[in-house]
Scaffold this motif. Structure first.
Motif, PDB file in Angstrom:
ATOM      1  N   ARG A   1       0.834  -1.229   0.000  1.00 45.38           N
ATOM      2  CA  ARG A   1       0.000   0.000   0.000  1.00 45.38           C
ATOM      3  C   ARG A   1       0.856   1.262   0.000  1.00 45.38           C
ATOM      4  NH1 ARG A   1      -3.367  -3.166   4.330  1.00 45.38           N
ATOM      5  NH2 ARG A   1      -4.478  -4.536   2.907  1.00 45.38           N
TER       6      ARG A   1
ATOM      7  N   VAL B   1      -0.037  -7.755  -4.770  1.00 51.56           N
ATOM      8  CA  VAL B   1       1.023  -8.458  -5.482  1.00 51.56           C
ATOM      9  C   VAL B   1       0.392  -9.678  -6.158  1.00 51.56           C
ATOM     10  CG1 VAL B   1       2.863  -7.687  -3.950  1.00 51.56           C
ATOM     11  CG2 VAL B   1       1.726  -9.843  -3.455  1.00 51.56           C
TER      12      VAL B   1
ATOM     13  N   SER C   1      -2.087 -11.697 -11.712  1.00 47.56           N
ATOM     14  CA  SER C   1      -1.262 -12.885 -11.975  1.00 47.56           C
ATOM     15  C   SER C   1      -1.609 -13.575 -13.301  1.00 47.56           C
ATOM     16  CB  SER C   1      -1.373 -13.874 -10.819  1.00 47.56           C
ATOM     17  OG  SER C   1      -2.703 -14.294 -10.652  1.00 47.56           O
TER      18      SER C   1
ATOM     19  N   ASN D   1      -8.805 -13.550   0.369  1.00 47.53           N
ATOM     20  CA  ASN D   1      -7.612 -12.714   0.343  1.00 47.53           C
ATOM     21  C   ASN D   1      -7.425 -11.969   1.675  1.00 47.53           C
ATOM     22  OD1 ASN D   1      -5.399 -11.474  -0.645  1.00 47.53           O
ATOM     23  ND2 ASN D   1      -6.491 -10.036  -1.949  1.00 47.53           N
TER      24      ASN D   1
END
Ligand SMILES: N[C@@H](CCC(=O)N[C@@H](CS)C(=O)NCC(=O)O)C(=O)O
Length: 220
Positions: free
Chosen positions: A43, A56, A69, A112
């Motif tokens: 962040r 990420v 990804s 997440n």
């Protein structure tokens, strides 16, 4: 040619990309972004300038930046087609993508870090409720995937056919997360068998969280 991967050792989304990079034999520099330290290095302004989503992984390829990804994996597939991770025919490619997306779009986002943090901090859920949430959505997604792998695997050692595909690069990190969440893999014997085979391959071993440069000694 330089490839830099903004990564975190335990990030399963980054783990997918590390598998693809290893399968394609592409050397890269790891730039660790610690997801928990100081409120999360993902962040920080310098990282948000690269990836405004603050997640990420992100990949830099000779100055070009790409996040997400699966977008990264498809980009690598197009730039470096040797050791293809998508089959040749459109139907076969669609089947592989459907399995990869079932994980990346329908299982992983619900579990997440920021979602778990929101459940705890904004809605006041306790650890037990958060764990049940993670296990519920993981189990639902893996149940469907068990059926799909039964339909598409050619040898019981890969999600599709008899070689590594993008679906495998998504499955192994998700089962890593499932084990972390304390799930017993017994209800999904096909997924367990595929993962056990893939984890024995050197490319998958090199991408494991515990061997990443930012992993704490002893694997956290
Ligand atoms: N759909 C994204 C998901 C990326 C993602 O959620 N990454 C996680 C780590 S696995 C992250 O950065 N989490 C940080 C946070 O939730 O603040 C992708 O596939 O790249």
């Amino acid at each position: 040619m330089t490839l830099r991967l903004h990564t975190y050792w335990r990030s399963s989304a980054a783990y997918r990309v590390r598998i693809v990079l290893a399968c394609k034999g592409l050397p890269y520099e790891s730039v660790p972004r610690h997801l928990l330290r100081d409120g999360g290095e993902q962040r920080r302004p310098d990282y948000l300038a690269l990836n405004p989503q603050g997640l990420v992984p992100a990949l830099e390829h000779d100055g070009f930046v790409v996040a997400q990804s699966l977008a990264i994996c498809e980009y690598l597939e197009e730039c470096f087609p040797e050791t293809p991770l998508l089959p040749a025919g459109p139907r076969e490619r669609a089947a592989v993508r459907a399995m990869a997306l079932a994980i990346a779009c329908d299982v992983h986002p619900l579990n997440n870090l920021r979602v778990q943090q929101y459940l705890r901090e904004a809605t006041g859920q306790d650890e037990d409720a958060v764990s049940r949430w993670v296990r519920h959505w993981t189990a639902e997604g893996l149940g469907a995937l068990e059926t799909l792998v039964g339909r598409h695997s050619g040898d019981g050692r890969h999600c599709f056919g008899a070689s590594v595909t993008l679906a495998d690069a998504c499955l192994v990190p998700q089962l890593y997360n499932a084990r972390r969440a304390g799930l017993d893999l017994a209800p999904w014997p096909r997924l367990a068998a595929v993962t056990s085979h893939l984890e024995s391959l050197p490319e998958f071993a090199a991408a494991r969280p515990e061997v990443q440069p930012d992993a704490p000694p002893g694997g956290g």
